[in-house]
Design an enzyme around this catalytic site. Structure first.
Site, PDB file in Angstrom:
ATOM      1  N   LYS A 286      39.341  41.582  42.698  1.00 37.00           N
ATOM      2  CA  LYS A 286      39.306  42.003  41.519  1.00 37.00           C
ATOM      3  C   LYS A 286      38.749  43.423  41.320  1.00 37.00           C
ATOM      4  O   LYS A 286      37.525  43.797  41.554  1.00 37.00           O
ATOM      5  CB  LYS A 286      38.741  41.206  40.308  1.00 37.00           C
ATOM      6  CG  LYS A 286      39.577  40.413  39.502  1.00 37.00           C
ATOM      7  CD  LYS A 286      38.895  39.304  38.725  1.00 37.00           C
ATOM      8  CE  LYS A 286      39.085  39.523  37.334  1.00 37.00           C
ATOM      9  NZ  LYS A 286      38.494  38.437  36.514  1.00 37.00           N
TER      10      LYS A 286
HETATM   11  C1  E4P Z   1      39.886  37.287  33.487  1.00 32.39           C
HETATM   12  O1  E4P Z   1      40.049  37.721  34.497  1.00 32.39           O
HETATM   13  C2  E4P Z   1      38.798  37.920  32.878  1.00 32.39           C
HETATM   14  O2  E4P Z   1      37.664  38.041  33.591  1.00 32.39           O
HETATM   15  C3  E4P Z   1      38.222  37.307  31.248  1.00 32.39           C
HETATM   16  O3  E4P Z   1      39.418  36.410  31.065  1.00 32.39           O
HETATM   17  C4  E4P Z   1      37.692  38.064  30.438  1.00 32.39           C
HETATM   18  O4  E4P Z   1      37.539  37.614  29.291  1.00 32.39           O
HETATM   19  P1  E4P Z   1      36.595  38.228  28.133  1.00 32.39           P
HETATM   20  O5  E4P Z   1      37.405  39.281  27.303  1.00 32.39           O
HETATM   21  O6  E4P Z   1      36.633  36.935  27.121  1.00 32.39           O
HETATM   22  O7  E4P Z   1      35.203  38.418  28.765  1.00 32.39           O
END
Ligand code: E4P
Length: 237
Positions: free
Chosen positions: A85
């Site tokens: 990521k």
């Molecule tokens: C997924 O890949 C993200 O890390 C996650 O859904 C982020 O969510 P948030 O906006 O609740 O931190």
């Protein structure tokens, strides 16, 4: 459409895998820490093993593009199902597209994260990302409609024949899941606490209770009918 769990909780991953609905898992450093992981690499290896050949997204922790590249390569070596990521920009707004491009050209699957706009998504796809993670909740936080972004990105990917898949993350409520599904998400990454709410419905419970009552009554009537038939057979003999 696929469902990923936005979680590092082994019990939840095992539970929902047994239910047959887990196609992969996404994490970020906050999720890993919240779910009790204190060593990024060990935690990622254990999750990757748990998932078999399903993809596991693991995020780089550096804000410096050169370090992201090195860390991305080393995360990818942890297990064959690790997807790296990389945020679309760093905290200073500097493009990370070069990192995404280099890793992708090396054959490493990249999930571009923290995408909040159509433009960011199409640039990430052009740079070679395998996944573009659109953050629905955070788009809505700013008063914008995530469904429009998701739909437009999906149409653009299809029209120009990009293979990048849309992951919709940042899910804050069950309604976000159905909105993302209908808007054209390829994948939705769901925090596990929403899954029981998705599957349950009070009227389903009531319906099943009614079926159970009816079934019990029908079985009783069948047994009474069998007994009556047997009794009438013996009196005729
Ligand atoms: C997924 O890949 C993200 O890390 C996650 O859904 C982020 O969510 P948030 O906006 O609740 O931190």
């Amino acid at each position: 459409m696929q469902i990923y769990l936005d979680s590092a909780d082994h019990r939840e991953i095992e539970r929902w895998t047994r239910e047959g609905i887990v196609d992969g898992v996404t994490t970020n450093p906050s999720i890993l820490f919240k779910d009790g992981v204190f060593d990024l690499e060990d935690g990622a290896r254990a999750l990757a093993r748990l998932l078999g050949d399903r993809p596991l997204s693991v995020e780089v922790t550096s804000d410096d593009p050169a370090r992201m590249l090195a860390q991305g390569r080393s995360l990818a070596r942890l297990a064959p199902n690790v997807v790296v990521k990389i945020p679309v920009t760093n905290a200073q707004g500097e493009s990370c597209l070069g990192v995404i491009h280099s890793l992708s050209r090396e054959g490493i699957a990249v999930n571009t994260t923290a995408i909040l706009s159509f433009n960011q998504a199409i640039l990430a796809a052009k740079a070679g990302a395998a996944y573009v993670s659109i953050f629905a909740g955070r788009i809505a936080d700013e008063g914008n409609d995530p469904s429009i972004v998701i739909r437009n990105v999906r149409n653009w990917l299809t029209e120009w024949e990009y293979t990048a898949k849309i992951i919709v993350g940042s899910i804050r409520a069950v309604i976000d899941i159905q909105a993302a599904a209908l808007a054209g998400a390829h994948i939705i990454t769901i925090p596990p606490q929403f899954l029981p709410k998705m599957v349950d419905h009070k009227y389903t419970r009531e319906t099943v209770s009614q079926f159970n009552r009816d079934a019990a009554r029908a079985l009783e009537q069948m047994s009474e009918a069998r007994a009556a038939a047997a009794a009438s057979g013996s009196s005729q003999r």
